[in-house]
Design a protein around this motif. Structure first.
Motif, short mmCIF file in Angstrom:
data_model
loop_
_atom_site.label_atom_id
_atom_site.label_comp_id
_atom_site.label_asym_id
_atom_site.label_seq_id
_atom_site.Cartn_x
_atom_site.Cartn_y
_atom_site.Cartn_z
N VAL A 1 23.53 13.77 -35.78
CA VAL A 1 24.23 13.19 -34.36
C VAL A 1 23.43 11.90 -34.09
O VAL A 1 22.47 11.94 -34.17
N CYS A 2 24.37 10.97 -32.85
CA CYS A 2 24.26 10.13 -32.50
C CYS A 2 22.91 9.79 -31.52
O CYS A 2 22.76 11.32 -30.88
N LYS A 3 21.89 9.44 -31.25
CA LYS A 3 20.62 9.82 -30.96
C LYS A 3 21.05 9.82 -28.99
O LYS A 3 19.83 9.71 -28.71
N HIS A 4 21.42 8.88 -29.18
CA HIS A 4 21.66 8.12 -27.27
C HIS A 4 20.27 8.76 -26.89
O HIS A 4 19.60 8.54 -25.84
N CYS A 5 20.00 6.64 -27.85
CA CYS A 5 18.09 6.75 -27.19
C CYS A 5 18.30 6.10 -25.82
O CYS A 5 18.74 5.67 -25.27
N GLN A 6 17.07 6.76 -25.08
CA GLN A 6 16.81 5.97 -23.72
C GLN A 6 16.80 4.44 -24.35
O GLN A 6 17.69 3.78 -23.48
N ALA B 1 18.89 2.23 -26.09
CA ALA B 1 19.95 1.96 -27.48
C ALA B 1 19.72 1.05 -27.88
O ALA B 1 20.18 0.02 -27.24
N GLY B 2 19.75 0.71 -29.55
CA GLY B 2 19.38 -0.88 -30.37
C GLY B 2 20.96 -0.70 -29.73
O GLY B 2 21.09 -2.47 -29.85
N CYS B 3 21.63 -0.18 -30.10
CA CYS B 3 23.33 -0.61 -30.31
C CYS B 3 23.83 -0.82 -28.52
O CYS B 3 24.79 -2.33 -29.29
N LEU B 4 23.34 -0.76 -28.08
CA LEU B 4 23.92 -1.01 -26.57
C LEU B 4 23.36 -2.06 -26.25
O LEU B 4 23.69 -3.16 -25.35
N GLY C 1 22.37 -2.84 -35.07
CA GLY C 1 21.10 -2.96 -34.27
C GLY C 1 20.90 -1.18 -33.87
O GLY C 1 19.76 -1.22 -32.96
N CYS C 2 21.22 -0.46 -34.27
CA CYS C 2 20.83 0.58 -33.96
C CYS C 2 19.44 0.97 -35.86
O CYS C 2 19.99 1.52 -36.80
N PRO C 3 18.67 2.11 -34.65
CA PRO C 3 17.37 1.94 -35.14
C PRO C 3 17.64 2.90 -36.63
O PRO C 3 17.03 3.83 -37.51
S1 SF4 Z 1 20.76 2.76 -30.95
FE1 SF4 Z 1 22.70 3.80 -30.22
S2 SF4 Z 1 24.13 4.72 -32.02
FE2 SF4 Z 1 21.98 4.36 -33.38
S3 SF4 Z 1 21.08 6.30 -32.22
FE3 SF4 Z 1 20.40 4.98 -30.61
S4 SF4 Z 1 22.50 5.11 -28.93
FE4 SF4 Z 1 23.32 5.94 -30.98
#
Ligand code: SF4
Ligand SMILES: Nc1nc2c(c(=O)[nH]1)N[C@H]1C(S)=C(S)[C@@H](COP(=O)(O)OP(=O)(O)OC[C@H]3O[C@@H](n4cnc5c(=O)[nH]c(N)nc54)[C@H](O)[C@@H]3O)O[C@H]1N2
Ligand SMILES: Nc1nc2c(c(=O)[nH]1)N[C@H]1C(S)=C(S)[C@@H](COP(=O)(O)OP(=O)(O)OC[C@H]3O[C@@H](n4cnc5c(=O)[nH]c(N)nc54)[C@H](O)[C@@H]3O)O[C@H]1N2
Ligand code: SF4
Ligand code: SF4
Ligand code: SF4
Ligand code: SF4
Ligand SMILES: [Mo]
Lengths: 386, 897, 265
Positions: C82-87, C89-92, C124-126
């Motif tokens: 699933v999406c990792k909801h990174c601390q 976040a590359g996407c954000l 952007g998302c790793p």
């Molecule tokens: S970078 Fe964004 S899309 Fe990628 S895993 Fe992290 S939160 Fe999810």
């Protein structure tokens, strides 16, 4: 065998497939889920992974499972979704930015004799900016989507910065073009605008490198220190070549010659630096050696070298100059397309991601830790450059 | 479910899924629980987390195996050999639970003099009637009992030859006690017979038959022994991987014997969990859709038995044990159906009940249809054109009908057989030649109607209607009720005797709404039972009377509406009550969750151990008490011994936990109730790659087999045309014949195409590539599918011979969103003789690379592939019943007195 | 509100895909076409614009600790991704339009009405999670059921998971639970078990994941990167090089003009 077996073959099937891929009858159910707003023309097209069919034994998926594991060889990161207009923009934006800079230098230090060069640069910059915006919009699909970029300013996003730079630079250049030759305050404003655009021209030529490097695409990320220099020197060389190819007088030529030359020399050097950066991990560098991007990359190398050689060879025949500049332009374009496609290819190759990170090109490159997320030591076969 | 019913008394899982978490070892065999019962599997996971050993015995390495501590690959169709080997191990090494076996099973009973075992007769028991392919069970009886010892759990048998009345004249417990040897030494006592019967099932034989290496087998044996006894318990879970064999019932019998020897029945963390299929498939045998049962496992009367209720009751009511109550349940049922018209004088209209004339099971009916003997057919919530054996024969049957009614959610293959079928695509059958008139009725789905489901653990759960059904879709209740109403109206003026039952039938459920939807709660109340005088719901089956003063639709469900409250709708969360959660839904019988739980205490009524306490005798209160509703006579002390002349329930002693049985004991040896032998015996499937290594007799001699041109069978063993073992099963992603999953894109995308699972070795042998195409063939037909080459399947070595197994999920058919020609077009009609279940888990076939299917079907006239020259046909044995044309069969019964 | 997240314990996953279907159903996502892949029981391949939960099936020629099987050196791992909801976040950080926001639950959420489809988050998302649906033109990913959390409900996928392989809750609690679980597995001899992306110590490049995992083989085996990094971490250096380049460009331009002027006079 027959029309009713196998998948997706009957007209009825196709009709069903043309549904929106959801199981909600809109006369009975409310379409209110987050994803219900997702538009679907062709459900089949959603997955690149779907096209993939694994013919090896699942347990041995990937011939070197033990040494180089991956999940069925599927990509670990998503490849860029951009189209040809983006690498084209990388070239055009660079030329526009570099030309603006040269224009400002000519205006400031060249005196009235070089005003024509300044004006020419302004034109190139302005047209380049317009063209750049056009190319970006082409990729986005609709003009208002470009405006959406200017909703916020987000310093962490090179694309945001770049959009603002491009928009500002385009605006200022246009202003400069319209007002610069007037008298009075209008002229002052125009000249100020031109100067502003020129200042922005530098990031415009360089930010595109950040745009690429600031991504999870292995080959782009791996070259995050050298790519800006390559892009900017290449932009300089390309602008020089373009201005030289356009009709110009001897006075301009006296400026353009050293400009071109330095650009071309810098470009050849930074090209090698980029290549060296990528080569730290073989899988990362692979697309610059193989396939379409490899061919483009080689083309670029050969053309740059030949262009430079012609430039420095004695003699000032016009044909030689033209050949050199055409070669250089080809080299610039080819390198942009090479890097673009290499990025796609390296994103598709999970080993580029995995091996790059295992060999210290992931977070460790900047954060200095020595173990990966699974607690296993990272290998640093390459000198860690800080 | 006679396997459990005959051994233990009731045809239902002995335990409940939540109890699995108390197990110290769980053996899942004949089921792919994680894939087919994923929600219940959480309790297995919980047990594993608590340290239990999880063993999965399955031909394939499945998602269940992935969770197991030990996975044992086995050749499909050989579990009796494997389980028999375990029984042999226990007996040989004296590892069985002696106190339990001695007190709670029939180990000490002595069997009649004339009994001969498969050891003596090379694979037959005494009493085999070769002409009929059946057994006369006279020699299987307890010594000292005249006639037949009636079985508790499954009584259809009475109408069959060799069974019938008897043994009841001087029917008291005393007659059992007199002929027992508590030392278990008598050569004809059950214990010794058992020992002798299984003496051949050595680890070496297990390895030779099942392809399970000896050390793996011994690992299982050790795990079982280490996790059984006073302090520890082992649970078994099975499902259709065990039942769908021509010896299916005997598989379950073997497991029951094993669990009884280990002392694991009636105890927490023990038992045998029959994992049942459809949401209410347990319900559909409790209130049966089966042709040979009445609600609550009362037998359907047979034409041979005359029309008299007294005869019926005399035949079926046991003189001792719980079934002595049969008259109360039978009369209450008749009162529920025929109301005031049913009186003592007219035998409560017992004569109105239909009579069996023979086998009316699904396959027999289809064969009759194909022979043009059936005019009309209702298909409600079933998709036989895909889900049942020999699909082409099923469709042939449908083509011969005058009319067909299909009620379903979607246009399934059974409704579309006249235009979508392999034989139609091929041109062997033309749509315009089919006369059948097909009526399709859209059915309301479970969310669109209310009612109960009875799940795998006998738990009734009420379900509310979430939305009204769309368009013309209606519930089953609506359809049946209004059909009945219209029939009654249609025949209102008829004076014919045969129409009298329609007049007498009570059919007066209250309805609601503009579509006049009958009230499901009213039906549930009738099922629960009520007193005739004041229409007061009864509180349980103990309130039922045999004098016509009570009515009850299904005695085992009596109590589900006790106190006028819909007990099945209770939804008290588990965290707000004890772990047994008695206030969630309602379980039959009498809301008991763990059956035979008297056996969780020792003969003196004390828990076998502190760790495994569940129900015990409270000497102060003089009552049985514990975690659950005691499955015993609440105030009968452990030291109660019935007087010599005791009858009925009084004849059950304080140490007789299996109170449905006439003798209160669990049956290691089944003197009656199972038609193919009192003890389980390993027979090869109808089609097998090898000879039976244990006996001269190859297959179950009593199996049902339909020898017809449209149902060709392979050579009995080692057919060179069809060298591989095929087995069929389910995937989590789809549901059975696909009506509820192949139409849904969210499920279909997860498993989009019919595939087969093969080992890398077989792939290499046949040139199959992963992801590519293959064609699978049998004499019945062929099928194209994708190939999944996986190490989850391995060839097995049997006595030096490599045997390949091919796995085939069976969910696909020719309509719907994802399609294929369907695995059941490959499978013949062959069945277990007890329950007429098909043999779909083990048969043979061939596989070749590529898309080479011809679409030919034996049942659509395709010629048979001849055996290679020089290879002789192998005779199995004398014909069995299914072999005889139905008319002949029927005639035969009619001629008998 | 507190930080919410997922702890996905792959040793409990039975590969039933209930999570995958529950997600599609709750979010009313379209199917992605019907094709057999030959990748074990995985026919949906990867996370994508319309598959926000994806269950991976790994057939390994390696035994699993604590398991004995008659099919030889083999085991089957399942993992619900699933999406990792990174601390971080590359996407954000990449999104130029501000379409991607961090919510009050500390999750990463894409606002579909703001997204302009530039596709920059995609690279952007790793982890290769977020992606653009081509016929829609916008980027999509797991919302961590933002609409459900707001109502105090559990995300659909976690709710559907029969074995609690997907545990949803407060991040601190999940951390404790995960650590206990790893300890227990180690005691049981499953020493391969480890936590992936639990915090910034474990995964400095992302600062830790709100959706973290318990794995028993190398991350690569599940298609996860071993040392992911939010690209922006390296961005500062790149911008530094741009500044250097800018100096160079200015110098070359000015130098050339001056040189040209000199040459004339
Ligand atoms: S970078 Fe964004 S899309 Fe990628 S895993 Fe992290 S939160 Fe999810
Ligand atoms: N997702 C899903 N769940 C379902 C269903 C569904 O269609 N889909 N169907 C429901 C229904 S109707 C039923 S009846 C149940 C059935 O539940 P299960 O019986 O668990 O289902 P199957 O997959 O038919 O078979 C179980 C296993 O038996 C194995 N097997 C085959 N032959 C043999 C053998 O000879 N010996 C042994 N030991 N194992 C053998 C197969 O390899 C398979 O793994 O599932 C119910 N649950
Ligand atoms: N080869 C092989 N064959 C097998 C098996 C096997 O293991 N191997 N397993 C066997 C087993 S155990 C089973 S149970 C059968 C299942 O086989 P079937 O019962 O023939 O198949 P289902 O698809 O379960 O059919 C149920 C139908 O009911 C419809 N339905 C659902 N809800 C309702 C409702 O409320 N009302 C009405 N009227 N219809 C409804 C569904 O759409 C579906 O079409 O398959 C058997 N066949
Ligand atoms: S489908 Fe229903 S019965 Fe089957 S596992 Fe899921 S919840 Fe249980
Ligand atoms: S595609 Fe949408 S969400 Fe992604 S970066 Fe662009 S605007 Fe943001
Ligand atoms: S949290 Fe919600 S959106 Fe995310 S995967 Fe789970 S169900 Fe899908
Ligand atoms: S629902 Fe749970 S057990 Fe099923 S696949 Fe998803 S994570 Fe695994
Ligand atoms: Mo079933």
């Amino acid at each position: 065998m027959s029309h009713s077996t196998g998948n997706g073959v009957t007209p009825l099937d196709r009709l069903q497939r043309k549904q929106d891929g959801r199981n909600v009858d809109s006369t009975l159910g409310v379409l209110a889920g987050e994803g219900s707003r997702q538009r679907v023309k062709d459900p089949e097209s959603a997955y690149p992974a779907h096209g993939q069919q694994v013919s090896t034994l699942p347990s041995r998926a990937g011939p070197e499972r033990e040494e180089a594991p991956s999940y069925y060889g599927l990509p670990a990161v998503k490849e860029p979704v951009w189209i040809w207009s983006i690498p084209a923009y990388l070239y055009v934006g660079g030329v526009a930015g570099a030309a603006s800079v040269l224009g400002l230098a000519a205006d400031m230090a060249g005196g009235p004799k070089l005003a024509r060069l300044g004006r020419r640069c302004l034109w190139v910059g302005t047209v380049g900016d317009m063209l750049s915006a056009g190319l970006l919009i082409h990729d986005l699909g609709r003009p208002e989507r470009f405006l959406n970029m200017l909703r916020v300013f987000r310093p962490t996003s090179p694309m945001s910065i770049g959009s603002w730079v491009l928009a500002a630079s385009g605006g200022l250049n246009t202003l400069g073009l319209l007002l610069g030759h007037r008298r009075g305050w209008a002229g002052a404003v125009g000249r100020g605008a031109t100067a502003g655009a020129a200042v922005l021209g530098m990031p415009l030529a360089g930010y595109t490198a950040v745009l690429l490097c600031n991504s999870a695409v292995p080959v782009w990320q791996a070259t995050h220190r050298t790519l800006p220099l390559f892009f900017m020197s290449s932009a300089t060389a390309a602008a020089g070549s373009l201005l030289s190819l356009l009709p110009h007088g001897p006075r301009e030529e006296r400026v353009l010659r050293p400009y071109r030359l330095t650009g071309k020399v810098a470009k050849v050097l930074t090209f090698a630096a980029v290549e060296r950066d990528a080569a730290r991990v073989s899988e990362v560098a692979r697309p610059l050696k193989e396939g379409l991007p490899g061919a483009l990359w080689r083309t670029s190398r050969v053309c740059s070298a030949a262009g430079l050689l012609l430039e420095v060879l004695p003699g000032r025949a016009r044909w030689k100059q033209v050949a050199s500049d055409v070669l250089n332009t080809v080299a610039s374009l080819a390198s942009r397309f090479a890097l673009f496609h290499a990025g796609k290819a390296s994103a598709r190759n999970p080993q580029a991601t995995f091996q790059g990170q295992r060999q210290g090109l992931g977070a460790a490159e900047v954060m200095g830790h020595t173990v990966a997320s699974d607690g296993k030591p990272l290998k640093f076969p390459l000198p860690v450059l800080r | 479910m006679p396997g459990l019913g005959i051994s233990l008394g009731r045809g239902g899982a002995t335990t409940f899924q939540q109890d699995l978490k108390n197990a110290d070892c769980i053996v899942i065999q004949g089921s792919n629980m994680a894939e087919c019962h994923p929600v219940g599997f959480q309790w297995v996971m919980e047990a594993r987390e608590r340290g239990a050993t999880l063993i999965h015995v399955d031909p394939r390495f499945t998602r269940t195996s992935a969770m197991a501590n030990l996975h044992v690959p086995i050749r499909a169709g050989t579990d009796i050999a494997f389980l028999g080997g375990l029984i042999h191990f226990l007996l040989e090494h004296e590892r069985y639970f002696k106190d339990y076996v001695l007190h709670y099973t029939n180990a000490a009973n002595i069997i009649r003099e004339g009994f001969q075992d498969t050891e003596d007769l090379d694979g037959f028991f005494s009493g085999y009637l070769p002409d009929e392919g059946k057994y006369d069970i006279a020699t299987w009886q307890y010594e000292g009992v005249s006639g037949t010892v009636p079985a508790g759990g499954h009584k259809q048998l009475y109408a069959e030859p060799g069974a019938g009345k008897g043994g009841e004249e001087e029917g008291t417990t005393a007659r059992f006690e007199a002929h027992k040897d508590p030392t278990l030494q008598h050569p004809r006592c059950v214990f010794q017979l058992l020992k002798r019967h299984f003496q051949r099932y050595t680890p070496a034989i297990v390895s030779q038959v099942c392809g399970v290496p000896e050390e793996q087998f011994l690992k299982v044996a050790e795990a079982l022994c280490a996790n059984s006894g006073r302090e520890r318990t082992t649970a078994f879970c099975y499902s259709v991987g065990w039942t769908q064999h021509s010896v299916g019932v005997q598989y379950i019998r073997t497991a029951s014997i094993l669990q009884l020897l280990l002392g694991n029945i009636g105890r927490p963390g023990g038992g045998i969990l029959a994992l049942r299929g459809h949401a209410s498939i347990q319900g559909s045998s409790d209130i049966p859709t089966l042709y040979n049962l009445l609600p609550g496992y009362m037998p359907m009367p047979h034409a041979r038995q005359g029309y008299d209720l007294d005869d019926y009751l005399k035949d079926h009511a046991a003189s001792t044990g719980w079934w002595s109550n049969l008259p109360k349940y039978a009369v209450s049922l008749l009162k529920a159906w025929f109301g005031d018209a049913a009186t003592k004088e007219n035998h409560y209209l017992f004569g109105h009940l239909p009579r069996l004339t023979g086998n009316h099971s699904h396959m027999q009916t289809v064969a009759d249809m194909a022979d043009g003997r059936v005019k009309g057919y209702f298909v409600m919530g079933e998709n036989p054109a895909v889900g049942s054996m020999n699909g082409a024969l099923q469709r042939k049957g449908l083509r011969q009908l005058d009319w067909l009614v299909v009620r379903d959610l979607t246009l399934i293959e059974t409704a579309e057989f006249w235009r979508h079928a392999p034989e139609i695509d091929r041109g062997d059958v033309r749509t315009e030649d089919i006369q059948t008139e097909v009526f399709f009725f859209p059915a309301a789905a479970h969310t669109e109607k209310e009612g109960t489901f009875t799940n795998t653990q006998r738990l009734l759960q009420w379900r509310d209607r979430a939305v009204d059904p769309p368009g013309d879709a209606r519930s089953e209740l609506h359809f049946i009720y209004h059909l009945g109403r219209r029939l009654k109206a249609l025949y209102a003026s008829s004076r014919e005797r045969k129409d009298q039952p329609l007049h007498d039938l009570t059919w007066d459920y209250p309805t609601r709404g503009k579509h006049e939807e009958p009230s499901a709660e009213a039906v549930l109340q009738e099922i629960n039972g009520y007193t005739i005088a004041d229409r007061h719901v009864v509180s349980g089956f103990s309130d039922l009377k045999d004098d016509g003063s009570t009515a009850c639709g299904c005695w085992i469900y009596s109590g589900c509406y006790a106190d006028g409250v819909n007990q099945t709708a209770r939804r008290k969360p588990a965290r707000e009550q004890s772990w047994v959660a008695p206030e969630w839904g309602w379980a039959w019988p009498a809301n008991r969750r763990l059956l035979y739980n008297r056996a969780s205490a020792d003969p003196e009524g004390r828990p076998w151990s502190e760790r495994k306490k569940y129900v015990w005798w409270d000497a102060e209160q003089r009552r049985w008490t514990g975690e659950d509703v005691p499955d015993f006579i609440a105030d009968r002390p452990p030291d109660y011994r019935p007087p010599e002349d005791a009858r009925g329930v009084d004849a059950l002693g304080g140490t007789d936990p299996f109170l449905m049985q006439v003798d209160g004991k669990a049956w290691l040896f089944a003197p009656s109730g199972v038609v193919d032998g009192p003890l389980p015996t390993h027979y090869e499937p109808e089609e097998s790659p090898v000879r039976n290594a244990l006996y001269g007799q190859q297959c179950n001699p009593a199996r049902l087999e339909w020898r017809r041109r449209d149902n060709p069978l392979h050579r009995a063993w080692a057919d060179p045309r069809y060298p591989f073992v095929l087995t069929t099963y389910r995937l989590t992603e789809h549901h059975t014949a696909g009506g509820m999953s192949r139409w849904l894109s969210w499920l279909s995308e997860l498993q989009p195409e019919q595939f087969c699972e093969v080992s890398p070795e077989l792939a290499a042998e046949r040139g199959l590539t992963n992801g590519g195409w293959a064609t699978v063939r049998t004499a019945r037909g062929d099928m194209e599918c994708r190939v999944l080459v996986t190490e989850r399947l391995r060839p097995l070595k049997l006595n030096g011979k490599w045997v390949h197994q091919i796995g085939l999920p069976y969910h696909w058919g020719v309509t719907g969103r994802v399609r294929a020609s369907g695995a059941n077009d490959l499978i013949p009609f062959v069945a277990d003789p007890n329950v007429e279940i098909q043999e779909s888990k083990a048969f043979t076939g061939d596989i070749v690379a590529g898309r080479q299917a011809t679409g030919e079907r034996a049942a659509a006239g395709a010629p048979e592939r001849a055996l290679p020259p020089g290879v002789p046909e192998l005779r199995r044995d004398s014909p069995s019943v299914g072999d005889v044309a139905h008319a002949v069969y029927q005639e035969k019964w009619e001629q008998e007195p | 509100m507190g930080q919410k997240g997922f702890f996905t314990d792959t040793t409990l996953c039975i590969g039933c895909k209930a999570c995958e279907v529950a997600c599609k159903q709750w979010n009313q996502l379209p199917d992605d076409g019907f094709r057999f892949t030959g990748m074990s029981y995985d026919n949906t391949g990867a996370l994508g614009a319309s598959t926000w939960r994806h269950v991976a099936f790994v057939e390994r020629p390696v035994p699993l600790q604590g398991q004995a099987t008659g099919v030889g050196d083999f085991s089957w791992l399942m993992m619900s991704d699933v999406c990792k909801h990174c601390q971080r976040a590359g996407c954000l950080e990449a999104c130029p339009t501000g379409a991607i926001i961090r919510t009050e639950f500390d999750t990463v959420y894409v606002q579909p009405d703001v997204c302009n489809g530039c596709g920059y988050c995609v690279v952007g998302c790793p982890f290769g999670v977020i992606s653009r649906r081509e016929d829609d033109g916008r980027a999509w990913k797991c919302t961590l059921c933002y609409d459900r959390l707001g109502e105090g409900m559990t995300p659909a996928c976690a709710k559907a998971c029969p074995t609690e392989s997907i545990a949803f809750g407060d991040l601190d609690e999940l951390h404790t639970r995960a650590e206990n679980r790893v300890r227990k597995l180690h005691e049981q001899g499953v020493t391969d078990a480890y936590l992936y992306g639990k915090d910034s110590a474990n995964q400095p490049g992302t600062g830790g994941l709100n959706a973290f995992f318990l794995l028993v083989d190398r991350p690569e085996v599940y298609g996860l990167p071993p040392d992911p990094v939010v690209p922006t971490v390296k961005g500062a250096r790149t911008w530094g090089m741009v500044a250097l380049g800018a100096l160079g460009m200015a110098a070359v331009a000015l130098g050339s003009v001056l040189a040209g002027r000199e040459a004339r006079s």
